[in-house]
Design a protein around this motif. Structure first.
Motif, PDB file in Angstrom:
ATOM      1  N   UNK A  87      -5.507  -0.443  -7.604  1.00  0.00           N
ATOM      2  CA  UNK A  87      -6.425   0.462  -6.955  1.00  0.00           C
ATOM      3  C   UNK A  87      -7.477  -0.223  -6.116  1.00  0.00           C
ATOM      4  N   UNK A  88      -7.092  -1.269  -5.375  1.00  0.00           N
ATOM      5  CA  UNK A  88      -8.075  -1.964  -4.547  1.00  0.00           C
ATOM      6  C   UNK A  88      -8.599  -1.038  -3.463  1.00  0.00           C
ATOM      7  N   UNK A  89      -9.843  -1.187  -3.133  1.00  0.00           N
ATOM      8  CA  UNK A  89     -10.460  -0.247  -2.222  1.00  0.00           C
ATOM      9  C   UNK A  89      -9.785  -0.269  -0.873  1.00  0.00           C
ATOM     10  N   UNK A  90      -9.605   0.940  -0.323  1.00  0.00           N
ATOM     11  CA  UNK A  90      -8.955   1.061   0.970  1.00  0.00           C
ATOM     12  C   UNK A  90      -9.789   0.441   2.072  1.00  0.00           C
ATOM     13  N   UNK A  91     -11.099   0.545   1.931  1.00  0.00           N
ATOM     14  CA  UNK A  91     -11.951  -0.006   2.974  1.00  0.00           C
ATOM     15  C   UNK A  91     -11.807  -1.509   3.078  1.00  0.00           C
ATOM     16  N   UNK A 142      -2.874   3.078 -18.488  1.00  0.00           N
ATOM     17  CA  UNK A 142      -3.462   3.276 -19.816  1.00  0.00           C
ATOM     18  C   UNK A 142      -4.987   3.310 -19.677  1.00  0.00           C
ATOM     19  N   UNK A 143      -5.500   4.413 -19.129  1.00  0.00           N
ATOM     20  CA  UNK A 143      -6.929   4.518 -18.859  1.00  0.00           C
ATOM     21  C   UNK A 143      -7.752   4.482 -20.137  1.00  0.00           C
ATOM     22  N   UNK A 144      -7.305   5.165 -21.185  1.00  0.00           N
ATOM     23  CA  UNK A 144      -8.070   5.180 -22.434  1.00  0.00           C
ATOM     24  C   UNK A 144      -8.164   3.788 -23.042  1.00  0.00           C
ATOM     25  N   UNK A 145      -7.063   3.047 -22.990  1.00  0.00           N
ATOM     26  CA  UNK A 145      -7.077   1.684 -23.514  1.00  0.00           C
ATOM     27  C   UNK A 145      -8.022   0.803 -22.698  1.00  0.00           C
ATOM     28  N   UNK A 146      -8.042   1.015 -21.377  1.00  0.00           N
ATOM     29  CA  UNK A 146      -8.943   0.237 -20.519  1.00  0.00           C
ATOM     30  C   UNK A 146     -10.401   0.536 -20.852  1.00  0.00           C
ATOM     31  N   UNK A 147     -10.706   1.794 -21.128  1.00  0.00           N
ATOM     32  CA  UNK A 147     -12.067   2.162 -21.522  1.00  0.00           C
ATOM     33  C   UNK A 147     -12.458   1.485 -22.830  1.00  0.00           C
ATOM     34  N   UNK A 155     -14.246  -5.266 -10.948  1.00  0.00           N
ATOM     35  CA  UNK A 155     -13.106  -5.959 -10.356  1.00  0.00           C
ATOM     36  C   UNK A 155     -11.803  -5.439 -10.942  1.00  0.00           C
ATOM     37  N   UNK A 156     -11.794  -5.207 -12.247  1.00  0.00           N
ATOM     38  CA  UNK A 156     -10.588  -4.709 -12.879  1.00  0.00           C
ATOM     39  C   UNK A 156     -10.199  -3.336 -12.379  1.00  0.00           C
ATOM     40  N   UNK A 157     -11.200  -2.526 -12.029  1.00  0.00           N
ATOM     41  CA  UNK A 157     -10.940  -1.188 -11.501  1.00  0.00           C
ATOM     42  C   UNK A 157     -10.657  -1.203 -10.003  1.00  0.00           C
ATOM     43  N   UNK A 158     -10.778  -2.374  -9.382  1.00  0.00           N
ATOM     44  CA  UNK A 158     -10.557  -2.450  -7.944  1.00  0.00           C
ATOM     45  C   UNK A 158     -11.736  -1.927  -7.142  1.00  0.00           C
ATOM     46  N   UNK A 162     -17.795   6.875 -13.444  1.00  0.00           N
ATOM     47  CA  UNK A 162     -16.540   6.638 -12.723  1.00  0.00           C
ATOM     48  C   UNK A 162     -15.395   7.408 -13.357  1.00  0.00           C
ATOM     49  N   UNK A 163     -14.571   7.998 -12.530  1.00  0.00           N
ATOM     50  CA  UNK A 163     -13.349   8.652 -12.996  1.00  0.00           C
ATOM     51  C   UNK A 163     -12.251   7.594 -13.079  1.00  0.00           C
ATOM     52  N   UNK A 164     -11.986   7.139 -14.279  1.00  0.00           N
ATOM     53  CA  UNK A 164     -11.006   6.073 -14.459  1.00  0.00           C
ATOM     54  C   UNK A 164      -9.594   6.542 -14.124  1.00  0.00           C
ATOM     55  N   UNK A 165      -9.356   7.824 -14.238  1.00  0.00           N
ATOM     56  CA  UNK A 165      -8.032   8.335 -13.911  1.00  0.00           C
ATOM     57  C   UNK A 165      -7.728   8.161 -12.424  1.00  0.00           C
ATOM     58  N   UNK A 166      -8.782   8.084 -11.596  1.00  0.00           N
ATOM     59  CA  UNK A 166      -8.558   7.834 -10.175  1.00  0.00           C
ATOM     60  C   UNK A 166      -7.925   6.461  -9.965  1.00  0.00           C
ATOM     61  N   UNK A 167      -8.418   5.467 -10.721  1.00  0.00           N
ATOM     62  CA  UNK A 167      -7.820   4.132 -10.625  1.00  0.00           C
ATOM     63  C   UNK A 167      -6.379   4.148 -11.110  1.00  0.00           C
ATOM     64  N   UNK A 168      -6.099   4.944 -12.132  1.00  0.00           N
ATOM     65  CA  UNK A 168      -4.725   5.060 -12.617  1.00  0.00           C
ATOM     66  C   UNK A 168      -3.840   5.674 -11.546  1.00  0.00           C
ATOM     67  N   UNK A 169      -4.329   6.722 -10.886  1.00  0.00           N
ATOM     68  CA  UNK A 169      -3.535   7.347  -9.828  1.00  0.00           C
ATOM     69  C   UNK A 169      -3.309   6.384  -8.675  1.00  0.00           C
ATOM     70  N   UNK A 170      -4.324   5.572  -8.363  1.00  0.00           N
ATOM     71  CA  UNK A 170      -4.148   4.562  -7.317  1.00  0.00           C
ATOM     72  C   UNK A 170      -3.081   3.554  -7.718  1.00  0.00           C
ATOM     73  N   UNK A 171      -3.069   3.188  -9.004  1.00  0.00           N
ATOM     74  CA  UNK A 171      -2.066   2.235  -9.485  1.00  0.00           C
ATOM     75  C   UNK A 171      -0.665   2.832  -9.367  1.00  0.00           C
TER      76      UNK A 171
END
Length: 655
Positions: A19-23, A506-511, A578-581, A638-647
């Motif tokens: 989920x690296x930032x598009x910008x 695994x968003x919950x595990x990341x949290x 960094x881990x979340x991008x 932060x909505x961690x599920x957004x990073x999951x969707x990006x992944x």
């Protein structure tokens, strides 16, 4: 002065970056540049070596894939989210450089060692969630398994027989032999299938104990590496500090000047190899890894020429900036001598990326295990045994800087099984195609210089309050640099773990990992603060015999102890981002807090209110508190599920 390593948007990148930032992706556009470079090198290399993978290369990657063929994609596996770690250690005198983002294309393949680590991790999580049998089952007298796998082992025994009616069900083919480790279900294909099914069904959970164990395993070796490399500078501070107060201030000023004008430049430029070498290795063109390293060494050596000119005339330059002529003269002498070690330091920075791109992360540690103690010995030997005094310290530094790349070469040549497979000898190709490398290197050096300068301004400012204050600043910066080497590796470990879990959706595990790391950062911060406060009267005597300097350091150490918790939490928040991008947010926050908040407060209180050294460090303490607070609030919202969707989107695109 030894640099206070302050990564702006990430010094070591995690193994799996999702989920690296598009910008940032659009602004850096690393992949097209790298692709252009690889294509040019491949065209030029046809007359020099074959591009076919040899037997050793085939064994290193998952499956040999044609350059134009898409690689198989595992939608929810840790392997699918994998990105090779590439980071620069803190350097003995340079800040940790930011790591340019790079997107490996569909040809990215994982080294065998890393693939095995990922398999073991997935298998371990499946076992902990009772989705495969344990490694060492206990068998009762009837041959039935007695363990926590499932609630009744007789149920699995009946399934193995096809149930009461002898019918097969969906799990029968995967049950295997209950007498074998993991029930015989630890082969890669079974682990892959069970893992993907479990992730889709939301059955993968982790525990505090597991995450604490993983984070410890990741961070402890890094702590050793960073402390050893940082000790190369600390040895000179220790040794020279006992000669006299002007010498202690001079070595601080000289090290700081070397950071800004030389070592940080090498670090920043070498970050382009984090992209180029990793891309070449991931694409299966192993010989191009050595070519990129060779090209970078030549480039850094060319940059050494203007750096050497600055260092040679540093005394005249410092006379204009620093109000103490004696200190400026000693600092200039130091810099003229360490010119001899600059080429070796440059080669070591490039060599580190060469080994890291191949997954040889222990290479630098093994080299430092020898060079760090030897450097301490050289400092004592030249300064005190041969009675060379102040001049002996830079001689020891120059010798050590040249030993570092030699030790790395010896490790790759004689102790690494695969390191030499990426080396094809010296070639004229290394003198061509510098454009992509320079395009990637310039942003890196700008970011490193901005970070180094923010903290080294304090040293310039302290010189206006006298030699004693400058010497005290040197001791304080060294101490806070050492304490930072403990929470920073934890932030790297958290970054790696969070990115791996987010990449596996695994968003919950990341949290949970972040919560565990947060507790660890609090413990480290309180430990560092307690040690600095409790030993505030004893620690300064390790650096100097000057009672006035000792008194100044003892007076400021409680303030340094007070912000240790903020320091550790800020480092941890940066690692999580960094881990979340989302490291770009951390970069903006730190630039704002350091330059807009810290520097004005430091200068205003130090000079305007007459707080001197207290004022300089007050701005830093406030900035660290703000960084930790702002990034903590951001992560909480932060909505961690957004990073999951990006992944998931990334995996789909690469599939």
């Amino acid at each position: 002065m030894p640099t206070r390593p302050r990564p702006i948007n990430a010094a070591p990148t995690p193994n799996a970056l999702s989920g690296l930032s598009r910008s940032l992706s659009r602004s850096w556009a690393a992949a097209p540049i790298v692709q252009e470079s690889l294509e040019r090198d491949l065209e030029d290399s046809e007359a020099h070596w074959s591009d076919e993978l040899d037997s050793d290369e085939e064994d290193t990657f998952q499956t040999p894939v044609a350059a134009s063929a898409p690689a198989a994609n595992h939608d929810f596996s840790l392997a699918a989210s994998h990105r090779r770690s590439s980071f620069g250690g803190p350097g003995n005198r340079a800040a940790i450089g930011p790591n340019l983002q790079y997107n490996l294309d569909a040809r990215d393949r994982i080294p065998r060692e890393e693939r095995q680590r990922i398999l073991e991790e997935e298998r371990s999580l499946l076992r902990d969630n009772a989705l495969i049998p344990p490694k060492h089952p206990r068998i009762d007298e009837e041959g039935r398994r007695k363990s926590s796998f499932g609630k009744t082992m007789s149920r699995f025994a009946s399934r193995e027989d096809g149930g009461a009616n002898g019918e097969q069900n969906e799990v029968t083919p995967l049950l295997g032999d209950p007498t074998l480790p993991y029930g015989g279900q630890d082969d890669p294909s079974t682990i892959k299938q069970k893992w993907e099914e479990a992730v889709k069904d939301g059955k993968i959970q982790t525990t505090w104990r597991r995450e604490a164990k993983v984070l410890s395993a990741y961070s402890l070796p890094l702590m050793a590496t960073f402390l050893l490399q940082y000790s190369l500078t600390v040895a000179s501070i220790f040794t020279v500090g006992h000669i006299g107060t002007p010498e202690l201030g001079a070595v601080s000023l000289a090290s700081m000047t070397a950071n800004i004008t030389g070592y940080a430049v090498y670090q920043g430029l070498a970050t382009s190899l984090d992209t180029l070498c990793a891309q070449a290795y991931g694409s299966g063109r192993k010989k191009l890894v050595g070519l990129q390293m060779q090209r970078m060494i030549y480039f850094l050596w060319a940059i050494t020429i203007p750096i050497a000119v600055i260092w040679f005339f540093a005394e005249d330059i410092l006379m204009v900036i620093v109000p103490e002529p004696a200190v400026a003269e000693l600092a200039g002498r130091y810099l003229r001598i360490v010119i001899a070690g600059a080429p070796g330091y440059a080669a070591f920075e490039a060599g580190k990326r060469f080994t890291q791109a191949q997954g040889l992360f222990s290479a630098s540690l093994y080299v430092l295990l020898f060079c760090a103690p030897f450097n301490a010995f050289l400092n004592w030997f030249f300064v005190w045994h041969l009675k060379m005094g102040y001049t002996g310290a830079p001689i020891a530094v120059a010798i050590t800087d040249n030993l570092l790349p030699l030790g790395l070469w010896l490790y790759v040549r004689f102790f690494s099984k695969k390191g030499m497979s990426c080396w094809n000898g010296f070639t004229k190709q290394a003198l061509k195609n510098w454009g992509p490398m320079i395009k990637l290197a310039v942003p890196g050096v700008i970011m490193v210089e901005a970070e180094v300068l923010a903290f080294e301004i304090l040293t310039f400012a302290s010189s206006y309050f006298g030699v004693e204050v400058l010497a005290a600043q040197s001791v304080l910066a060294t101490l806070t640099g050492i304490t930072f080497m403990i929470p920073f590796p934890l932030s790297i470990a958290a970054s790696t773990r969070v990115a791996n879990l987010i990449g596996a959706t695994l968003a919950d595990a990341a949290k949970l990992t972040t919560k565990v790391a947060f507790v660890g950062a609090c413990i480290i911060g309180m430990f560092n603060g307690t040690m600095l406060w409790a030993l505030r009267n004893q620690i300064p005597r390790l650096f100097t015999n000057d009672e006035e300097v000792i008194s100044l350091v003892s007076e400021i150490l409680p303030l340094c102890a007070a912000f240790q918790l903020f320091d550790a939490l800020a480092a941890l928040c940066n690692g999580t981002l960094r881990g979340l991008g989302r490291q770009h947010f951390g970069g903006y926050v730190q630039l704002f807090c350091y330059y807009v908040i810290a520097m004005p407060i430091s200068m205003g209180t130090a000079f305007g209110l007459g707080w001197e050294l207290w004022g300089l460090w007050t701005g830093v303490a406030i900035a660290l508190g703000l960084v930790a607070l702002i990034e903590f609030i951001y992560l909480g919202r932060t909505d961690w599920e957004t990073s999951v969707r990006d992944a998931r989107e990334r995996n789909d695109n690469e599939g």
